[in-house]
Design a protein around this motif. Structure first.
Motif, PDB file in Angstrom:
ATOM      1  N   ILE A  17       0.890  -1.177   0.000  1.00 14.92           N
ATOM      2  CA  ILE A  17       0.000   0.000   0.000  1.00 14.92           C
ATOM      3  C   ILE A  17       0.923   1.221   0.000  1.00 14.92           C
ATOM      4  O   ILE A  17       1.563   1.542   1.002  1.00 14.92           O
ATOM      5  CB  ILE A  17      -0.940  -0.001   1.238  1.00 14.92           C
ATOM      6  CG1 ILE A  17      -1.802  -1.263   1.240  1.00 14.92           C
ATOM      7  CG2 ILE A  17      -1.807   1.244   1.267  1.00 14.92           C
ATOM      8  CD1 ILE A  17      -2.591  -1.501   2.510  1.00 14.92           C
ATOM      9  N   HIS A  18       1.019   1.888  -1.164  1.00 11.55           N
ATOM     10  CA  HIS A  18       2.071   2.896  -1.374  1.00 11.55           C
ATOM     11  C   HIS A  18       1.972   4.083  -0.422  1.00 11.55           C
ATOM     12  O   HIS A  18       2.986   4.592   0.058  1.00 11.55           O
ATOM     13  CB  HIS A  18       2.063   3.381  -2.823  1.00 11.55           C
ATOM     14  CG  HIS A  18       2.301   2.267  -3.806  1.00 11.55           C
ATOM     15  ND1 HIS A  18       3.425   1.478  -3.743  1.00 11.55           N
ATOM     16  CD2 HIS A  18       1.552   1.786  -4.830  1.00 11.55           C
ATOM     17  CE1 HIS A  18       3.364   0.558  -4.704  1.00 11.55           C
ATOM     18  NE2 HIS A  18       2.236   0.728  -5.369  1.00 11.55           N
ATOM     19  N   SER A  19       0.746   4.543  -0.160  1.00 12.58           N
ATOM     20  CA  SER A  19       0.617   5.728   0.705  1.00 12.58           C
ATOM     21  C   SER A  19       1.071   5.417   2.131  1.00 12.58           C
ATOM     22  O   SER A  19       1.618   6.275   2.817  1.00 12.58           O
ATOM     23  CB  SER A  19      -0.817   6.253   0.696  1.00 12.58           C
ATOM     24  OG  SER A  19      -1.742   5.200   0.805  1.00 12.58           O
ATOM     25  N   LEU A  49      -7.079   5.721   3.116  1.00 10.28           N
ATOM     26  CA  LEU A  49      -7.088   4.593   2.174  1.00 10.28           C
ATOM     27  C   LEU A  49      -8.504   4.343   1.682  1.00 10.28           C
ATOM     28  O   LEU A  49      -9.478   4.772   2.297  1.00 10.28           O
ATOM     29  CB  LEU A  49      -6.577   3.317   2.862  1.00 10.28           C
ATOM     30  CG  LEU A  49      -5.153   3.326   3.423  1.00 10.28           C
ATOM     31  CD1 LEU A  49      -4.861   2.001   4.114  1.00 10.28           C
ATOM     32  CD2 LEU A  49      -4.129   3.577   2.327  1.00 10.28           C
ATOM     33  N   ALA A  50      -8.596   3.615   0.579  1.00 10.44           N
ATOM     34  CA  ALA A  50      -9.904   3.146   0.096  1.00 10.44           C
ATOM     35  C   ALA A  50     -10.190   1.811   0.767  1.00 10.44           C
ATOM     36  O   ALA A  50      -9.268   1.020   0.999  1.00 10.44           O
ATOM     37  CB  ALA A  50      -9.855   2.975  -1.414  1.00 10.44           C
ATOM     38  N   PHE A  51     -11.454   1.553   1.107  1.00 12.58           N
ATOM     39  CA  PHE A  51     -11.831   0.279   1.726  1.00 12.58           C
ATOM     40  C   PHE A  51     -13.093  -0.255   1.059  1.00 12.58           C
ATOM     41  O   PHE A  51     -14.127   0.417   1.044  1.00 12.58           O
ATOM     42  CB  PHE A  51     -12.070   0.452   3.228  1.00 12.58           C
ATOM     43  CG  PHE A  51     -12.466  -0.838   3.919  1.00 12.58           C
ATOM     44  CD1 PHE A  51     -11.554  -1.880   4.052  1.00 12.58           C
ATOM     45  CD2 PHE A  51     -13.757  -1.022   4.408  1.00 12.58           C
ATOM     46  CE1 PHE A  51     -11.908  -3.066   4.676  1.00 12.58           C
ATOM     47  CE2 PHE A  51     -14.123  -2.210   5.031  1.00 12.58           C
ATOM     48  CZ  PHE A  51     -13.197  -3.230   5.169  1.00 12.58           C
ATOM     49  N   GLN A  52     -12.973  -1.450   0.486  1.00 11.67           N
ATOM     50  CA  GLN A  52     -14.147  -2.104  -0.112  1.00 11.67           C
ATOM     51  C   GLN A  52     -14.596  -3.194   0.851  1.00 11.67           C
ATOM     52  O   GLN A  52     -13.970  -4.257   0.929  1.00 11.67           O
ATOM     53  CB  GLN A  52     -13.770  -2.705  -1.474  1.00 11.67           C
ATOM     54  CG  GLN A  52     -13.439  -1.644  -2.513  1.00 11.67           C
ATOM     55  CD  GLN A  52     -12.583  -2.228  -3.636  1.00 11.67           C
ATOM     56  OE1 GLN A  52     -11.405  -2.505  -3.445  1.00 11.67           O
ATOM     57  NE2 GLN A  52     -13.190  -2.419  -4.795  1.00 11.67           N
ATOM     58  N   SER A  53     -15.681  -2.920   1.584  1.00 10.23           N
ATOM     59  CA  SER A  53     -16.078  -3.825   2.675  1.00 10.23           C
ATOM     60  C   SER A  53     -16.505  -5.198   2.178  1.00 10.23           C
ATOM     61  O   SER A  53     -16.245  -6.206   2.832  1.00 10.23           O
ATOM     62  CB  SER A  53     -17.196  -3.197   3.508  1.00 10.23           C
ATOM     63  OG  SER A  53     -18.264  -2.830   2.670  1.00 10.23           O
ATOM     64  N   GLU A  54     -17.141  -5.249   0.995  1.00  8.56           N
ATOM     65  CA  GLU A  54     -17.611  -6.574   0.534  1.00  8.56           C
ATOM     66  C   GLU A  54     -16.458  -7.518   0.201  1.00  8.56           C
ATOM     67  O   GLU A  54     -16.603  -8.736   0.259  1.00  8.56           O
ATOM     68  CB  GLU A  54     -18.597  -6.443  -0.649  1.00  8.56           C
ATOM     69  CG  GLU A  54     -18.036  -5.853  -1.936  1.00  8.56           C
ATOM     70  CD  GLU A  54     -18.065  -4.321  -1.979  1.00  8.56           C
ATOM     71  OE1 GLU A  54     -18.254  -3.788  -3.081  1.00  8.56           O
ATOM     72  OE2 GLU A  54     -17.873  -3.663  -0.936  1.00  8.56           O
ATOM     73  N   THR A 105     -13.404  -6.985   1.752  1.00 11.03           N
ATOM     74  CA  THR A 105     -12.472  -6.707   2.876  1.00 11.03           C
ATOM     75  C   THR A 105     -11.090  -6.273   2.367  1.00 11.03           C
ATOM     76  O   THR A 105     -10.079  -6.819   2.756  1.00 11.03           O
ATOM     77  CB  THR A 105     -12.329  -7.928   3.819  1.00 11.03           C
ATOM     78  OG1 THR A 105     -11.740  -9.005   3.099  1.00 11.03           O
ATOM     79  CG2 THR A 105     -13.646  -8.345   4.416  1.00 11.03           C
ATOM     80  N   ARG A 106     -11.121  -5.281   1.443  1.00 13.17           N
ATOM     81  CA  ARG A 106      -9.844  -4.891   0.824  1.00 13.17           C
ATOM     82  C   ARG A 106      -9.511  -3.423   1.055  1.00 13.17           C
ATOM     83  O   ARG A 106     -10.317  -2.547   0.787  1.00 13.17           O
ATOM     84  CB  ARG A 106      -9.871  -5.173  -0.677  1.00 13.17           C
ATOM     85  CG  ARG A 106      -8.531  -4.824  -1.340  1.00 13.17           C
ATOM     86  CD  ARG A 106      -8.404  -5.362  -2.719  1.00 13.17           C
ATOM     87  NE  ARG A 106      -9.343  -4.744  -3.629  1.00 13.17           N
ATOM     88  CZ  ARG A 106      -9.543  -5.178  -4.879  1.00 13.17           C
ATOM     89  NH1 ARG A 106      -8.901  -6.238  -5.319  1.00 13.17           N
ATOM     90  NH2 ARG A 106     -10.393  -4.566  -5.664  1.00 13.17           N
ATOM     91  N   PHE A 107      -8.299  -3.181   1.537  1.00 10.11           N
ATOM     92  CA  PHE A 107      -7.764  -1.830   1.655  1.00 10.11           C
ATOM     93  C   PHE A 107      -6.858  -1.574   0.458  1.00 10.11           C
ATOM     94  O   PHE A 107      -6.114  -2.462   0.040  1.00 10.11           O
ATOM     95  CB  PHE A 107      -6.912  -1.685   2.924  1.00 10.11           C
ATOM     96  CG  PHE A 107      -7.705  -1.614   4.198  1.00 10.11           C
ATOM     97  CD1 PHE A 107      -8.043  -0.394   4.756  1.00 10.11           C
ATOM     98  CD2 PHE A 107      -8.098  -2.780   4.845  1.00 10.11           C
ATOM     99  CE1 PHE A 107      -8.761  -0.324   5.936  1.00 10.11           C
ATOM    100  CE2 PHE A 107      -8.818  -2.720   6.026  1.00 10.11           C
ATOM    101  CZ  PHE A 107      -9.156  -1.485   6.571  1.00 10.11           C
ATOM    102  N   SER A 108      -6.894  -0.355  -0.072  1.00 10.39           N
ATOM    103  CA  SER A 108      -5.980  -0.022  -1.171  1.00 10.39           C
ATOM    104  C   SER A 108      -5.743   1.481  -1.181  1.00 10.39           C
ATOM    105  O   SER A 108      -6.389   2.232  -0.437  1.00 10.39           O
ATOM    106  CB  SER A 108      -6.573  -0.480  -2.518  1.00 10.39           C
ATOM    107  OG  SER A 108      -7.879   0.056  -2.669  1.00 10.39           O
ATOM    108  N   ASP A 109      -4.820   1.921  -2.042  1.00 13.00           N
ATOM    109  CA  ASP A 109      -4.567   3.358  -2.162  1.00 13.00           C
ATOM    110  C   ASP A 109      -5.768   4.044  -2.787  1.00 13.00           C
ATOM    111  O   ASP A 109      -6.438   3.466  -3.645  1.00 13.00           O
ATOM    112  CB  ASP A 109      -3.332   3.590  -3.055  1.00 13.00           C
ATOM    113  CG  ASP A 109      -2.056   3.180  -2.359  1.00 13.00           C
ATOM    114  OD1 ASP A 109      -1.735   3.776  -1.327  1.00 13.00           O
ATOM    115  OD2 ASP A 109      -1.387   2.251  -2.847  1.00 13.00           O
ATOM    116  N   LEU A 110      -6.030   5.271  -2.381  1.00 12.40           N
ATOM    117  CA  LEU A 110      -7.122   6.038  -2.989  1.00 12.40           C
ATOM    118  C   LEU A 110      -6.749   6.430  -4.408  1.00 12.40           C
ATOM    119  O   LEU A 110      -5.584   6.724  -4.694  1.00 12.40           O
ATOM    120  CB  LEU A 110      -7.399   7.301  -2.171  1.00 12.40           C
ATOM    121  CG  LEU A 110      -8.243   7.106  -0.900  1.00 12.40           C
ATOM    122  CD1 LEU A 110      -8.136   8.340  -0.033  1.00 12.40           C
ATOM    123  CD2 LEU A 110      -9.700   6.837  -1.243  1.00 12.40           C
TER     124      LEU A 110
END
Length: 499
Positions: free
Chosen positions: A206-208, A477-482, A484-489
């Motif tokens: 996760i770059h940020s 960060l961006a979070f997609q709950s369905e 369960t993924r965190f990623s860079d915005l």
């Protein structure tokens, strides 16, 4: 002579003729190596990466090797003349003075080609001597064990000493010269320069977050904390999988492997089973909701995605231990074993409050947590790997208007906050805003709620509340709950701000 005396006489004679057993050593090999170094200083660099002064058996040889090494590292020439000035002039080696002995070593020197072979032979004998010491200690302690030392703790101590010996070629710890520490620091900077992203530590993927932390630093204890539902396990799983998936090995001169990028990950899942953890990772990678995977509510295309993903994941060096209520001593023993057998670059523990300490700490939970965090910090230094340990937060967060976590919210917090090199909090405002939805959609507050929900939807804050080697601050960060993924915005202007 009586019968007993008659029987003992030959035995006494045999014992008198036997030589006592000397510790394994090879003085000729030591002399040959020192001679080679004194004649051609390049020979030192053939052995300096694995051979240390302590590995030589003869004390005078140790001093000569150490002095020659210091002279060579300073860019000067080590020869019989320059080395003798640092040794006692009146010291004798048999009939020879030290100066004559150094001259004799150089005169009878072998060629530089053999230097490494002699160095290896000396190193192997030093390991044998250390093994004998460890073995003798094991036997003596087992015979005269103190009452408060159960056999299990002796096994753990012996295992730790053997691991240290296998990893570093010495188990006594002790002081390290500042020269060696500087050399290590320069090596680390060089590795960071060569590594993807120029990070001094291991990239989280996760770059940020890497931008703020410089990656995960070796031997650091990183506490990742949050209230239930914030996604701390998801973030730890994401980071663990990213590191394992990026693993790229590099062969070392001694034939062992070292991670050039990514790393081998050990994951202690005390709360979830390994299947549940795998389901989360598959969901995150394939973008098929984990609840659908569990229910089997998937299309044929989704199923093909899952199969393709599972085939790819089989090559990933991520090892899961799902033992519940594991003690710090068991965890350390298994981590050592994993490092010896498969390698180990990052350790994840989910989570601290589910671990147990020794019985000595009794009923006092704060003491037990202190023992666990101190143990994790020591293990990180011993294995030279970053340890990400998850932790719960106290309910005090829920009673506050501002739900953002603070260091004081760490449960049984004193030792966790003190031992940690980095403390990260996961905070998702969306979780709290969602729960405040007005029941009536015609309520005047509904529009206001909707606007606030739009603002925070799909985002998460990772708050760096403590960092020994860098700034504190918040990373969005961006979070997609369905999944369960965190990623860079996607929008970089959103990314981070410092405290």
């Amino acid at each position: 002579m009586n019968d007993a005396a008659r029987k003992l006489a030959p035995l006494a004679k045999d014992q008198a003729e036997q030589h006592y057993r000397e510790a394994p050593n090879n003085l000729e090999a030591e002399q040959a190596l020192l001679g080679a170094i004194l004649v051609n200083n390049d020979a030192f660099y053939r052995v300096s990466d694995f051979l240390k002064p302590v590995h030589l058996y003869e004390p005078l040889h140790r001093r000569i090797f150490e002095i020659a090494g210091e002279i060579i590292r300073m860019g000067k020439t080590a020869n019989p003349v320059t080395v003798k000035t640092f040794l006692k002039a009146d010291e004798k080696v048999g009939d020879l003075t030290v100066a004559q002995y150094l001259a004799r070593l150089a005169a009878e020197a072998v060629s530089i080609i053999n230097a490494e072979d002699y160095g290896r032979a000396i190193y192997d004998l030093a390991l044998r001597r250390s093994l004998i010491t460890i073995g003798e200690d094991m036997v003596n302690i087992a015979y005269d064990a103190p009452l408060d030392m159960p056999p299990q703790s002796q096994i753990e101590d012996a295992e730790r000493r053997l691991f240290e010996l296998a990893e570093t070629g010495r188990y006594d710890g002790g002081f390290q010269s500042f020269n060696d520490a500087v050399a290590l620091a320069i090596d680390m900077a060089g590795q960071a320069f060569e590594r993807d992203g120029h990070l001094s530590g291991i990239s989280t993927g996760i770059h940020s977050l890497d931008g703020k932390m410089g990656g995960l630093q070796r031997s650091d204890l990183i506490i990742l904390a949050g209230r239930p539902g914030m996604g701390k396990t998801s973030l730890a799983t994401n980071i663990a999988y990213n590191i394992a998936a990026a693993y790229e090995a590099e062969v070392q001169p001694d034939g062992s492997f070292k991670a050039k990028n990514g790393g081998v990950v050990g994951f202690y899942s005390l709360e979830m089973s390994s299947e549940q953890l795998a389901t989360r990772i598959i969901s995150e990678q394939t973008e098929v909701s984990s609840s659908k995977i569990r229910r089997g509510d998937i299309s044929e295309a989704d199923f093909e995605k899952l199969v393709a993903c599972s085939q790819m994941m089989q090559k990933v060096p991520l090892y899961i231990d799902q033992t519940g209520g594991i003690s710090i001593a068991q965890l350390a023993a298994r981590a050592r074993r994993l490092k010896r057998q498969r390698g180990l670059d990052v350790l994840v523990v989910d989570y601290i409050q589910l671990m147990t300490g020794s019985k000595k700490s009794g009923e006092n939970r704060v003491q037990e947590i202190t023992e666990i965090t101190t143990g994790l910090k020591a293990l990180g230094k011993e294995l030279n790997v970053p340890i990400i340990a998850l932790s719960q937060l106290s309910r005090a967060v829920e009673s506050r208007e501002d739900k953002r976590p603070q260091l004081s919210d760490l449960r049984e917090s004193g030792s966790i906050e003190q031992d940690a090199d980095v403390v990260l909090f996961v905070f998702r405002e969306e979780y709290y805003v969602k729960n405040m939805e007005p029941r009536d959609e015609f309520d005047p507050k509904y529009e206001e709620w909707k606007m606030q929900m739009e603002k925070v939807k799909g985002t998460a804050d990772v708050i760096i509340a403590k960092q020994r080697h860098g700034p504190t601050g918040t990373v969005k960060l961006a979070f997609q709950s369905e999944f369960t993924r965190f990623s860079d915005l996607a929008d970089p202007s959103f990314t981070q701000y410092e405290h």
